[in-house]
Design a protein around this motif. Structure first.
Motif, short mmCIF file in Angstrom:
data_model
loop_
_atom_site.label_atom_id
_atom_site.label_comp_id
_atom_site.label_asym_id
_atom_site.label_seq_id
_atom_site.Cartn_x
_atom_site.Cartn_y
_atom_site.Cartn_z
N SER A 258 -4.53 -1.86 -8.85
CA SER A 258 -3.11 -1.94 -8.13
C SER A 258 -2.52 -0.77 -7.68
O SER A 258 -1.90 -0.89 -6.60
CB SER A 258 -2.14 -2.95 -9.02
OG SER A 258 -2.82 -4.05 -9.22
N PHE A 259 -2.41 0.48 -8.09
CA PHE A 259 -1.90 1.47 -7.87
C PHE A 259 -2.36 2.68 -8.20
O PHE A 259 -3.07 2.91 -9.09
CB PHE A 259 -0.45 1.31 -8.48
CG PHE A 259 0.40 2.53 -8.17
CD1 PHE A 259 1.12 2.55 -6.91
CD2 PHE A 259 0.74 3.47 -9.17
CE1 PHE A 259 2.02 3.50 -6.70
CE2 PHE A 259 1.44 4.59 -8.70
CZ PHE A 259 2.17 4.69 -7.67
N PHE A 260 -2.34 3.68 -7.06
CA PHE A 260 -2.91 5.00 -7.41
C PHE A 260 -1.49 6.07 -7.09
O PHE A 260 -1.20 5.90 -6.09
CB PHE A 260 -3.97 5.43 -6.50
CG PHE A 260 -4.75 6.64 -7.04
CD1 PHE A 260 -5.69 6.58 -7.88
CD2 PHE A 260 -4.33 7.83 -6.32
CE1 PHE A 260 -6.21 7.80 -8.36
CE2 PHE A 260 -5.21 8.95 -6.61
CZ PHE A 260 -6.04 9.00 -7.73
N GLY A 261 -1.13 6.74 -8.01
CA GLY A 261 0.02 7.66 -7.78
C GLY A 261 -0.55 9.02 -8.12
O GLY A 261 -1.41 9.41 -8.91
N VAL A 262 0.29 9.75 -7.29
CA VAL A 262 -0.28 11.22 -7.04
C VAL A 262 1.16 11.98 -7.37
O VAL A 262 2.13 11.74 -6.62
CB VAL A 262 -0.89 11.78 -5.85
CG1 VAL A 262 -1.19 13.52 -5.61
CG2 VAL A 262 -2.10 10.99 -5.80
N GLY A 263 1.22 13.14 -8.36
CA GLY A 263 2.26 14.08 -8.60
C GLY A 263 2.39 15.06 -7.64
O GLY A 263 1.48 15.61 -6.98
N HIS B 241 -2.13 -0.03 -3.75
CA HIS B 241 -0.80 0.64 -3.48
C HIS B 241 -1.09 2.17 -3.80
O HIS B 241 -1.84 2.63 -4.64
CB HIS B 241 0.03 -0.15 -4.03
CG HIS B 241 0.61 -1.38 -3.41
ND1 HIS B 241 1.97 -1.72 -3.21
CD2 HIS B 241 -0.07 -2.19 -2.60
CE1 HIS B 241 1.97 -2.84 -2.39
NE2 HIS B 241 0.67 -3.16 -2.26
N LEU B 242 -0.41 2.97 -2.73
CA LEU B 242 -0.53 4.48 -2.97
C LEU B 242 0.93 5.01 -3.05
O LEU B 242 1.63 4.55 -2.29
CB LEU B 242 -1.28 5.03 -1.73
CG LEU B 242 -2.74 4.53 -1.68
CD1 LEU B 242 -3.23 4.67 -0.03
CD2 LEU B 242 -3.49 5.03 -2.38
N GLY B 243 1.24 5.84 -3.96
CA GLY B 243 2.60 6.28 -4.08
C GLY B 243 2.71 7.69 -4.59
O GLY B 243 1.49 8.21 -5.35
N SER B 244 3.82 8.24 -4.99
CA SER B 244 3.80 9.63 -5.67
C SER B 244 4.15 9.39 -7.11
O SER B 244 4.73 8.15 -7.63
CB SER B 244 5.16 10.18 -5.06
OG SER B 244 6.36 9.59 -5.18
N ALA B 245 4.07 10.35 -7.85
CA ALA B 245 4.23 10.19 -9.47
C ALA B 245 4.45 11.46 -9.97
O ALA B 245 3.82 12.21 -10.78
CB ALA B 245 2.89 9.63 -10.04
N VAL B 246 5.61 12.22 -9.71
CA VAL B 246 6.88 11.49 -8.99
C VAL B 246 6.98 12.35 -7.78
O VAL B 246 6.61 13.62 -7.60
CB VAL B 246 8.20 11.60 -9.65
CG1 VAL B 246 8.14 10.60 -10.97
CG2 VAL B 246 8.57 13.13 -10.11
#
Length: 358
Positions: free
Chosen positions: A47-52, A79-84
């Motif tokens: 569902s989600f892929f986060g990139v720091g 879904h694509l987002g930051s981490a963090v």
């Protein structure tokens, strides 16, 4: 309690990994690998892929939005987002513009997780005083919250120039999904609720059950503030292989290397096998093992905290790209259905019983 279908996601910091010959790969190759990892995560139904975001030699990614935009062009559903995103040392207006742009190119799949980060390299790099650590985040989170309404903003503070009826573009089609990453401060939990963000609990030490008071505080704060219940996610490190022993052998060297690198800077004791075996056990924070082992631990976390998303930080240290790809495939094709089956078949338990703790 907020009841939502459980989502499984992945997080990566773009750890510099080793190639087939054992040598460390370049930053450029590591970034290309991250894009390939996002593509596979989409293909296996995550569902989600986060990139720091980091600014040190251990990690290749300093601009998550650029990497996520490349992934957006090659994915369809995830879904694509930051981490963090380290909001304290960035500009809220620019952050919003970049993620609104990512939302456009990804057809509404962008998310931003805001935080202060666990490292401080970005502060001197971009000219910020660590003495302003608390005020920087408080003011910038307040401004970002106003920007989310996508209306002209009037704002003033001490940490950046004031705004007078300032409008920000591009506009999103359905708003920008935003979270705040929290490491364990009650004040941060209450602040996240006050501004109406989703809560990401970064659990990188100890049992997830210890964080139940923070989940309860968050939900209670939302109620007391008259806000709707928002989702809670958990971010923790992990790795999946066919058997527990294989997963432990593949992950240990990278985990130890990363812990010792950071530990030398922070005065931690040398990382060892005994510590590792504790961390991968029921009371540890690492989800490393076979699909059955990892699924069981994730299901226990959900029973304890009621979180609706779990984000596995799947790369730690120098583990090779091919092993990371195998881990992603197992996580999506085996762990995901196992967790759903476990949660469907087993009634909710108390936090203690969920983890076998008395």
């Amino acid at each position: 309690m907020d009841v939502r279908p459980l989502e499984l996601g992945l997080d990566t910091f773009g750890d510099i990994s080793r190639g087939p010959d054992g040598s460390l790969q370049s930053d450029a190759q590591t970034i290309r690998n991250v894009v390939e990892q996002a593509v596979l995560a989409d293909q296996v139904g995550l569902s989600f892929f986060g990139v720091g975001e980091h600014h040190r030699k251990d990690f290749a990614v300093t601009s998550p939005e650029m990497v996520l935009a490349a992934a957006a062009a090659r994915t369809e559903n995830i879904h694509l987002g930051s981490a963090v995103t380290v909001l304290s040392s960035d500009d809220p207006v620019r952050v919003y513009e970049r993620f609104a742009t990512l939302d456009a190119v990804s057809n509404g799949r962008a998310e931003v997780i805001l935080g202060r980060g666990s490292f401080i390299e970005s502060f001197p790099l971009f000219g910020y005083d660590l003495a302003d650590y608390e005020q920087l985040f408080e003011e910038k989170l307040e401004l970002f919250s106003l920007l989310r309404d996508e209306k002209p903003v009037t704002w003033s503070g001490r940490t950046r120039a004031a705004l007078q009826d300032a409008d920000v573009y591009p506009k999103t089609e359905n708003g920008l999904k935003a979270w705040v990453g929290v490491g364990g401060s009650p004040e941060s939990v209450v602040r996240t609720a006050r501004y109406g963000y989703g809560l990401v609990l970064a659990i990188i030490g100890g049992s997830a059950a210890r964080f139940r008071p923070y989940a309860d505080l968050y939900r209670r704060s939302l109620d007391e503030l008259g806000k709707p219940q928002m989702p809670i996610s958990v971010h923790s490190p992990g790795h999946v292989a066919e058997t527990d022993q294989q997963a432990w052998e593949e992950a240990f060297e990278g985990v130890a290397e990363l812990n010792n690198t950071i530990g030398r800077e922070r005065g931690w004791p040398e990382y060892n096998r005994m510590r590792f075996q504790h961390d991968v056990g029921p009371e540890g924070s690492m989800y490393i093992g076979s699909p059955e082992t990892v699924a069981t631990k994730i299901a226990a976390t959900v029973r304890a905290l009621g979180n609706s998303r779990f984000q596995l930080k799947f790369a730690s240290g120098s583990i090779s790209h091919d092993k990371l790809m195998s881990s992603i495939e197992l996580y999506g094709t085996k762990v995901l259905p196992l967790v759903h089956d476990m949660l469907a078949d087993t009634p909710a338990q108390t936090p203690a019983s969920a983890f076998g703790i008395r």
